[in-house]
Design a protein around this motif. Structure first.
Motif, PDB file in Angstrom:
ATOM      1  N   GLY A 252       0.792  -1.225   0.000  1.00  0.00           N
ATOM      2  CA  GLY A 252       0.000   0.000   0.000  1.00  0.00           C
ATOM      3  C   GLY A 252       0.824   1.274   0.000  1.00  0.00           C
ATOM      4  O   GLY A 252       0.259   2.368  -0.127  1.00  0.00           O
ATOM      5  N   ARG A 253       2.121   1.174   0.109  1.00  0.00           N
ATOM      6  CA  ARG A 253       2.974   2.365   0.093  1.00  0.00           C
ATOM      7  C   ARG A 253       3.258   2.799  -1.341  1.00  0.00           C
ATOM      8  O   ARG A 253       3.542   1.977  -2.201  1.00  0.00           O
ATOM      9  CB  ARG A 253       4.309   2.086   0.799  1.00  0.00           C
ATOM     10  CG  ARG A 253       4.194   1.867   2.294  1.00  0.00           C
ATOM     11  CD  ARG A 253       5.566   1.533   2.872  1.00  0.00           C
ATOM     12  NE  ARG A 253       5.529   1.369   4.309  1.00  0.00           N
ATOM     13  CZ  ARG A 253       5.693   2.346   5.195  1.00  0.00           C
ATOM     14  NH1 ARG A 253       5.941   3.577   4.760  1.00  0.00           N
ATOM     15  NH2 ARG A 253       5.623   2.114   6.489  1.00  0.00           N
ATOM     16  N   THR A 254       3.206   4.119  -1.560  1.00  0.00           N
ATOM     17  CA  THR A 254       3.591   4.675  -2.842  1.00  0.00           C
ATOM     18  C   THR A 254       4.987   5.253  -2.713  1.00  0.00           C
ATOM     19  O   THR A 254       5.219   6.193  -1.949  1.00  0.00           O
ATOM     20  CB  THR A 254       2.616   5.774  -3.302  1.00  0.00           C
ATOM     21  OG1 THR A 254       1.316   5.203  -3.480  1.00  0.00           O
ATOM     22  CG2 THR A 254       3.063   6.383  -4.619  1.00  0.00           C
ATOM     23  N   ARG A 255       5.917   4.647  -3.437  1.00  0.00           N
ATOM     24  CA  ARG A 255       7.320   5.030  -3.357  1.00  0.00           C
ATOM     25  C   ARG A 255       7.725   5.834  -4.581  1.00  0.00           C
ATOM     26  O   ARG A 255       7.343   5.497  -5.705  1.00  0.00           O
ATOM     27  CB  ARG A 255       8.204   3.775  -3.240  1.00  0.00           C
ATOM     28  CG  ARG A 255       7.953   2.963  -1.978  1.00  0.00           C
ATOM     29  CD  ARG A 255       8.662   1.610  -2.032  1.00  0.00           C
ATOM     30  NE  ARG A 255       8.551   0.897  -0.769  1.00  0.00           N
ATOM     31  CZ  ARG A 255       7.524   0.139  -0.410  1.00  0.00           C
ATOM     32  NH1 ARG A 255       6.492   0.006  -1.244  1.00  0.00           N
ATOM     33  NH2 ARG A 255       7.502  -0.464   0.759  1.00  0.00           N
ATOM     34  N   THR A 256       8.514   6.859  -4.347  1.00  0.00           N
ATOM     35  CA  THR A 256       9.047   7.670  -5.431  1.00  0.00           C
ATOM     36  C   THR A 256      10.565   7.663  -5.343  1.00  0.00           C
ATOM     37  O   THR A 256      11.128   7.857  -4.261  1.00  0.00           O
ATOM     38  CB  THR A 256       8.535   9.117  -5.369  1.00  0.00           C
ATOM     39  OG1 THR A 256       7.107   9.122  -5.487  1.00  0.00           O
ATOM     40  CG2 THR A 256       9.129   9.953  -6.496  1.00  0.00           C
ATOM     41  N   LEU A 257      11.217   7.418  -6.464  1.00  0.00           N
ATOM     42  CA  LEU A 257      12.675   7.398  -6.535  1.00  0.00           C
ATOM     43  C   LEU A 257      13.107   8.410  -7.591  1.00  0.00           C
ATOM     44  O   LEU A 257      12.613   8.385  -8.722  1.00  0.00           O
ATOM     45  CB  LEU A 257      13.175   5.999  -6.917  1.00  0.00           C
ATOM     46  CG  LEU A 257      14.681   5.765  -6.852  1.00  0.00           C
ATOM     47  CD1 LEU A 257      15.163   5.800  -5.403  1.00  0.00           C
ATOM     48  CD2 LEU A 257      15.042   4.426  -7.493  1.00  0.00           C
ATOM     49  N   SER A 258      14.029   9.310  -7.211  1.00  0.00           N
ATOM     50  CA  SER A 258      14.467  10.365  -8.108  1.00  0.00           C
ATOM     51  C   SER A 258      15.981  10.437  -8.137  1.00  0.00           C
ATOM     52  O   SER A 258      16.653  10.116  -7.156  1.00  0.00           O
ATOM     53  CB  SER A 258      13.899  11.722  -7.663  1.00  0.00           C
ATOM     54  OG  SER A 258      12.489  11.682  -7.568  1.00  0.00           O
ATOM     55  N   VAL A 259      16.530  10.883  -9.275  1.00  0.00           N
ATOM     56  CA  VAL A 259      17.979  11.026  -9.414  1.00  0.00           C
ATOM     57  C   VAL A 259      18.304  12.418  -9.930  1.00  0.00           C
ATOM     58  O   VAL A 259      17.525  13.032 -10.667  1.00  0.00           O
ATOM     59  CB  VAL A 259      18.570   9.955 -10.354  1.00  0.00           C
ATOM     60  CG1 VAL A 259      18.326   8.563  -9.804  1.00  0.00           C
ATOM     61  CG2 VAL A 259      17.998  10.081 -11.761  1.00  0.00           C
ATOM     62  N   ALA A 260      19.468  12.915  -9.528  1.00  0.00           N
ATOM     63  CA  ALA A 260      19.943  14.225  -9.966  1.00  0.00           C
ATOM     64  C   ALA A 260      21.456  14.228  -9.917  1.00  0.00           C
ATOM     65  O   ALA A 260      22.087  13.309  -9.378  1.00  0.00           O
ATOM     66  CB  ALA A 260      19.368  15.336  -9.079  1.00  0.00           C
ATOM     67  N   GLY A 261      22.056  15.287 -10.447  1.00  0.00           N
ATOM     68  CA  GLY A 261      23.491  15.417 -10.409  1.00  0.00           C
ATOM     69  C   GLY A 261      23.975  15.840  -9.032  1.00  0.00           C
ATOM     70  O   GLY A 261      23.190  16.085  -8.115  1.00  0.00           O
ATOM     71  N   GLU A 262      25.285  15.952  -8.893  1.00  0.00           N
ATOM     72  CA  GLU A 262      25.908  16.265  -7.605  1.00  0.00           C
ATOM     73  C   GLU A 262      25.370  17.551  -6.993  1.00  0.00           C
ATOM     74  O   GLU A 262      25.231  17.661  -5.774  1.00  0.00           O
ATOM     75  CB  GLU A 262      27.422  16.356  -7.783  1.00  0.00           C
ATOM     76  CG  GLU A 262      28.187  16.627  -6.515  1.00  0.00           C
ATOM     77  CD  GLU A 262      29.690  16.614  -6.727  1.00  0.00           C
ATOM     78  OE1 GLU A 262      30.425  16.819  -5.738  1.00  0.00           O
ATOM     79  OE2 GLU A 262      30.139  16.398  -7.878  1.00  0.00           O
ATOM     80  N   ASN A 263      25.030  18.518  -7.841  1.00  0.00           N
ATOM     81  CA  ASN A 263      24.548  19.808  -7.352  1.00  0.00           C
ATOM     82  C   ASN A 263      23.062  20.007  -7.614  1.00  0.00           C
ATOM     83  O   ASN A 263      22.570  21.139  -7.634  1.00  0.00           O
ATOM     84  CB  ASN A 263      25.359  20.936  -8.000  1.00  0.00           C
ATOM     85  CG  ASN A 263      26.830  20.859  -7.645  1.00  0.00           C
ATOM     86  OD1 ASN A 263      27.194  20.817  -6.472  1.00  0.00           O
ATOM     87  ND2 ASN A 263      27.685  20.820  -8.662  1.00  0.00           N
ATOM     88  N   GLY A 264      22.355  18.896  -7.829  1.00  0.00           N
ATOM     89  CA  GLY A 264      20.914  18.970  -8.033  1.00  0.00           C
ATOM     90  C   GLY A 264      20.487  19.177  -9.471  1.00  0.00           C
ATOM     91  O   GLY A 264      19.293  19.301  -9.755  1.00  0.00           O
TER      92      GLY A 264
END
Length: 213
Positions: free
Chosen positions: A62-74
């Motif tokens: 039932g959990r909604t998980r979000t995974l995000s990626v970015a560079g070293e400085n966002g």
């Protein structure tokens, strides 16, 4: 009563006390592993965008998980053209803060029922290192676990366990190393349950990536 006899009677109790002290931390570590039950699948769906910077999955728990990626400085990164030694900041929300996760670039398995891997860099280091407070430790794989016992072995804590938020800092390893080959295989920046729940697939969430040769 002679003092020597009194001491002999105390020794069994002393031994029992020492054994109890040793067994308590072992039980704290072992019991959750032995009693864990799988929460099911993560149910991540493919998106219309081939190279997203963020993905979402609603698991069987039932959990909604979000995974995000970015560079070293966002800054945004080219997930279709990663290079060795590139630094990537991985952030997650909605994860189960009571359960540890590994974060790494892994080979996408044939089916969602299979464990992701092998992974670049292998299993994260479980050795405690002395670093200054607030220092960012970049590594090919990160280990997130809020339990104090596992943090003694090098795990990073969740940013907020109740919200299941975390931040991981990846310095990408060799895409064609001895652990994994991400030039010949489809790979992703993955989260998956740590060694305390290896067969539980509910937190298998990934952002698809590709390395430039």
């Amino acid at each position: 009563m002679p003092r020597s006899a009194s001491r002999r009677r105390l020794w069994p109790w002393i031994v029992l006390a020492v054994v109890a002290v040793l067994l308590v931390p072992v039980a704290i570590i072992a019991v959750p592993i032995l009693t864990h039950e799988s929460a099911g699948q993560s149910n991540q769906q493919q998106t219309d965008e081939r190279w997203p910077l963020s993905v979402t999955a609603t698991g069987d728990d039932g959990r909604t998980r979000t995974l995000s990626v970015a560079g070293e400085n966002g800054e945004p990164i080219e997930t279709k053209a990663l290079v060795r030694s590139e630094r990537v900041v991985v952030s997650g929300t909605g994860f189960d803060g009571s359960q540890g996760v590994y974060v790494a670039v892994c080979v996408i398995p044939a089916t969602a029922a299979d464990k992701p891997g092998p992974c670049i860099g292998g299993v994260p280091s479980q050795r405690q290192e002395d670093v200054a407070a607030g220092t960012v430790q970049w590594a090919p794989s990160n280990w997130i676990n809020a339990d104090w016992a596992w943090r003694l072995f090098g795990a990073r804590s969740y940013d907020d366990s109740s919200e299941g938020t975390f931040t991981a800092y990846l310095e990408l390893g060799d895409p064609q190393g001895e652990d994994a080959d991400c030039l010949a295989n489809a790979c992703g920046i993955y989260t998956r349950n740590d060694h305390t729940a290896l067969n539980d697939r509910v937190q298998d969430v990934y952002v698809p990536v590709q390395f430039s040769e």
